[in-house]
Motif scaffolding. Structure first.
Motif, PDB file in Angstrom:
ATOM      1  N   GLY A   1       1.809  14.534  -0.345  1.00 46.30           N
ATOM      2  CA  GLY A   1       0.969  13.338  -0.206  1.00 46.30           C
ATOM      3  C   GLY A   1       1.842  12.106  -0.330  1.00 46.30           C
ATOM      4  O   GLY A   1       1.591  11.068   0.262  1.00 46.30           O
ATOM      5  N   SER A   2       2.902  12.230  -1.095  1.00 41.08           N
ATOM      6  CA  SER A   2       4.005  11.273  -1.175  1.00 41.08           C
ATOM      7  C   SER A   2       5.311  12.067  -1.092  1.00 41.08           C
ATOM      8  O   SER A   2       5.340  13.247  -1.461  1.00 41.08           O
ATOM      9  N   PRO A   3       6.396  11.420  -0.619  1.00 38.93           N
ATOM     10  CA  PRO A   3       7.676  12.129  -0.495  1.00 38.93           C
ATOM     11  C   PRO A   3       8.354  12.315  -1.856  1.00 38.93           C
ATOM     12  O   PRO A   3       8.377  11.381  -2.666  1.00 38.93           O
TER      13      PRO A   3
ATOM     14  N   SER B   1       4.972   9.520 -15.903  1.00 39.10           N
ATOM     15  CA  SER B   1       4.496  10.740 -15.258  1.00 39.10           C
ATOM     16  C   SER B   1       4.164  10.423 -13.810  1.00 39.10           C
ATOM     17  O   SER B   1       3.789   9.294 -13.499  1.00 39.10           O
ATOM     18  N   CYS B   2       4.255  11.420 -12.943  1.00 39.00           N
ATOM     19  CA  CYS B   2       3.901  11.224 -11.531  1.00 39.00           C
ATOM     20  C   CYS B   2       3.213  12.495 -11.027  1.00 39.00           C
ATOM     21  O   CYS B   2       3.813  13.571 -11.037  1.00 39.00           O
ATOM     22  N   GLY B   3       1.977  12.363 -10.610  1.00 40.81           N
ATOM     23  CA  GLY B   3       1.166  13.536 -10.256  1.00 40.81           C
ATOM     24  C   GLY B   3       1.640  14.256  -9.009  1.00 40.81           C
ATOM     25  O   GLY B   3       1.782  15.491  -9.006  1.00 40.81           O
ATOM     26  N   THR B   4       1.876  13.492  -7.923  1.00 43.01           N
ATOM     27  CA  THR B   4       2.408  14.148  -6.716  1.00 43.01           C
ATOM     28  C   THR B   4       3.813  14.685  -7.008  1.00 43.01           C
ATOM     29  O   THR B   4       4.240  15.677  -6.419  1.00 43.01           O
TER      30      THR B   4
ATOM     31  N   SER C   1      12.171   7.488  -1.339  1.00 45.89           N
ATOM     32  CA  SER C   1      11.464   8.676  -1.824  1.00 45.89           C
ATOM     33  C   SER C   1      11.306   8.525  -3.320  1.00 45.89           C
ATOM     34  O   SER C   1      12.029   7.758  -3.952  1.00 45.89           O
ATOM     35  N   ASN C   2      10.354   9.254  -3.874  1.00 45.35           N
ATOM     36  CA  ASN C   2      10.287   9.369  -5.330  1.00 45.35           C
ATOM     37  C   ASN C   2      11.293  10.444  -5.729  1.00 45.35           C
ATOM     38  O   ASN C   2      11.531  11.392  -4.972  1.00 45.35           O
ATOM     39  N   ILE C   3      11.904  10.290  -6.907  1.00 41.41           N
ATOM     40  CA  ILE C   3      12.989  11.197  -7.315  1.00 41.41           C
ATOM     41  C   ILE C   3      12.618  11.851  -8.648  1.00 41.41           C
ATOM     42  O   ILE C   3      12.408  11.159  -9.651  1.00 41.41           O
TER      43      ILE C   3
ATOM     44  N   GLU D   1       0.852  -1.188   0.000  1.00 48.40           N
ATOM     45  CA  GLU D   1       0.000   0.000   0.000  1.00 48.40           C
ATOM     46  C   GLU D   1       0.889   1.239   0.000  1.00 48.40           C
ATOM     47  O   GLU D   1       1.852   1.318   0.764  1.00 48.40           O
ATOM     48  N   GLY D   2       0.594   2.164  -0.897  1.00 50.58           N
ATOM     49  CA  GLY D   2       1.461   3.330  -1.069  1.00 50.58           C
ATOM     50  C   GLY D   2       0.901   4.558  -0.394  1.00 50.58           C
ATOM     51  O   GLY D   2      -0.154   4.519   0.246  1.00 50.58           O
ATOM     52  N   SER D   3       1.622   5.660  -0.521  1.00 54.80           N
ATOM     53  CA  SER D   3       1.098   6.933  -0.053  1.00 54.80           C
ATOM     54  C   SER D   3       0.241   7.514  -1.180  1.00 54.80           C
ATOM     55  O   SER D   3      -0.193   6.778  -2.058  1.00 54.80           O
ATOM     56  N   MET D   4      -0.016   8.827  -1.180  1.00 56.24           N
ATOM     57  CA  MET D   4      -0.973   9.376  -2.151  1.00 56.24           C
ATOM     58  C   MET D   4      -0.421   9.318  -3.577  1.00 56.24           C
ATOM     59  O   MET D   4       0.776   9.463  -3.811  1.00 56.24           O
ATOM     60  N   CYS D   5      -1.320   9.108  -4.520  1.00 55.93           N
ATOM     61  CA  CYS D   5      -0.974   9.102  -5.935  1.00 55.93           C
ATOM     62  C   CYS D   5      -1.858  10.111  -6.656  1.00 55.93           C
ATOM     63  O   CYS D   5      -3.081   9.940  -6.695  1.00 55.93           O
ATOM     64  N   GLY D   6      -1.245  11.158  -7.192  1.00 56.46           N
ATOM     65  CA  GLY D   6      -2.005  12.243  -7.820  1.00 56.46           C
ATOM     66  C   GLY D   6      -2.664  11.836  -9.125  1.00 56.46           C
ATOM     67  O   GLY D   6      -3.849  12.088  -9.351  1.00 56.46           O
TER      68      GLY D   6
ATOM     69  N   GLU E   1      10.007   6.392  -9.691  1.00 60.83           N
ATOM     70  CA  GLU E   1       9.010   6.151  -8.646  1.00 60.83           C
ATOM     71  C   GLU E   1       9.394   5.005  -7.728  1.00 60.83           C
ATOM     72  O   GLU E   1       9.628   3.890  -8.194  1.00 60.83           O
ATOM     73  N   ARG E   2       9.386   5.308  -6.460  1.00 63.06           N
ATOM     74  CA  ARG E   2       9.564   4.247  -5.461  1.00 63.06           C
ATOM     75  C   ARG E   2       8.319   3.350  -5.519  1.00 63.06           C
ATOM     76  O   ARG E   2       7.214   3.808  -5.836  1.00 63.06           O
ATOM     77  N   GLY E   3       8.494   2.063  -5.248  1.00 63.79           N
ATOM     78  CA  GLY E   3       7.344   1.151  -5.302  1.00 63.79           C
ATOM     79  C   GLY E   3       7.169   0.557  -6.684  1.00 63.79           C
ATOM     80  O   GLY E   3       6.668  -0.548  -6.826  1.00 63.79           O
TER      81      GLY E   3
HETATM   82  N1  LIG Z   1       2.415   7.964  -9.419  1.00 67.49           N
HETATM   83  C1  LIG Z   1       1.923   8.590  -8.236  1.00 67.49           C
HETATM   84  C2  LIG Z   1       2.817   8.590  -7.052  1.00 67.49           C
HETATM   85  C3  LIG Z   1       2.839   7.287  -6.384  1.00 67.49           C
HETATM   86  C4  LIG Z   1       3.634   7.386  -5.131  1.00 67.49           C
HETATM   87  C5  LIG Z   1       4.354   6.158  -4.849  1.00 67.49           C
HETATM   88  N2  LIG Z   1       5.324   5.799  -5.836  1.00 67.49           N
HETATM   89  C6  LIG Z   1       4.902   6.214  -3.443  1.00 67.49           C
HETATM   90  O1  LIG Z   1       5.613   7.139  -3.081  1.00 67.49           O
HETATM   91  O2  LIG Z   1       4.532   5.331  -2.651  1.00 67.49           O
HETATM   92  C7  LIG Z   1       1.405   9.957  -8.537  1.00 67.49           C
HETATM   93  O3  LIG Z   1       0.917  10.207  -9.629  1.00 67.49           O
HETATM   94  O4  LIG Z   1       1.410  10.830  -7.652  1.00 67.49           O
END
Ligand SMILES: N[C@H](CCC[C@H](N)C(=O)O)C(=O)O
Length: 258
Positions: free
Chosen positions: A135-137, A196-199, A168-170, A70-75, A187-189
């Motif tokens: 919402g995510s690091p 693309s990564c929303g957060t 962390s996500n980088i 289970e992850g943190s927030m995903c935008g 992306e971590r995880g």
């Molecule tokens: N792709 C996601 C972020 C997922 C976060 C995840 N990789 C984590 O930090 O657990 C986004 O659009 O925000």
């Protein structure tokens, strides 16, 4: 067991989405989630999202990374889940829903979903990078020649080197114009680059504003998977009314036996 699923993408960040309003999905089955996200043995996605009932809002978002945890927030996932709730008829063109980082408001206009993100109270600025939680690091670092930059390699190095096990996500960034940035994210995880990564792009917009690279409070970001717009208000070091806007598209649906 047979599972009905839907596949969505938001600027190329792709998700398996399952309607779990009946509560039948085995949420603790990490291997099943990882299997569904596997691009060769399963459906294939950067993450899996459950739409669940919530006692006080329109629905609840439960997000898992592709590794099954289970992850943190995903935008982008949040934007896709709003499109899915609209498709199911759970919501009209506006919603408030619950997620791991609290309540989110969102509006829908055709394929475009505008999602309110959490307030950001602190941006940690280091000589070569910024770190903040949207919402995510997220680690945000400017680089040259982003197109040819080795994101998987350099991302993994920082993700484990600086941030250790929790990680962390980088995000790697190159400025294009006063208010436009190009971004590629490890992306971590997923433990790889995603399109693309929303957060992540939200973190980039805020970090670039905080460090004075842009004065605009409406920031455009180009990712390998498409374009997103981030807007916010700022007072001292605090960022409020943070919105992430972009397309969220249903790609296909199916049934998988597992
Ligand atoms: N792709 C996601 C972020 C997922 C976060 C995840 N990789 C984590 O930090 O657990 C986004 O659009 O925000």
């Amino acid at each position: 067991m047979e599972l009905q699923f839907f596949k969505y993408q938001g600027t190329g960040n792709d998700f398996v989405i399952i309607d779990n309003r009946q509560g039948r999905f085995p949420k603790n089955d990490t291997q099943l989630v990882a299997h569904l996200c596997d691009r060769r043995f399963g459906v294939g996605a950067d993450g899996l999202i459950l739409l669940e009932n919530d006692p006080s809002t329109d629905f609840k978002m439960v997000y898992f990374n592709a590794d099954g945890a289970e992850g943190s927030m995903c935008g982008n996932g949040g934007r896709c889940l709003v499109a899915f709730a609209h498709f199911l008829g759970v919501i009209g063109n506006e919603t408030t829903f619950n997620a791991v980082d609290g309540l989110h408001h969102a509006t829908i206009d055709g394929d475009m979903v505008k999602l309110k993100m959490v307030d950001v109270a602190e941006v940690r600025e280091k000589p070569n990078y910024s770190f903040l939680d949207t919402g995510s690091p997220h680690h945000v670092q400017l680089v040259e020649d982003l197109e040819h930059f080795n994101v998987p390699k350099e991302g993994a190095k920082l993700r484990y080197g600086i941030y250790g096990k929790p990680g962390s996500n980088i995000n790697f960034v190159e400025q294009s114009t006063d208010d436009t940035f190009q971004v590629r994210t490890y992306e971590r995880g997923v433990e790889n680059e995603t399109l693309s990564c929303g957060t992540g792009v939200t973190a980039v917009a805020i970090a670039m504003h905080q460090s004075g690279k842009t004065e605009s409070k409406v920031v455009k970001v180009k990712t390998p998977g498409g374009n997103l717009t981030i807007s916010f208000e700022q007072q001292d070091d605090a960022y409020t009314n943070v919105f992430l806007q972009g397309p969220a598209i249903q790609v296909f649906k199916g049934v998988i036996s597992c």
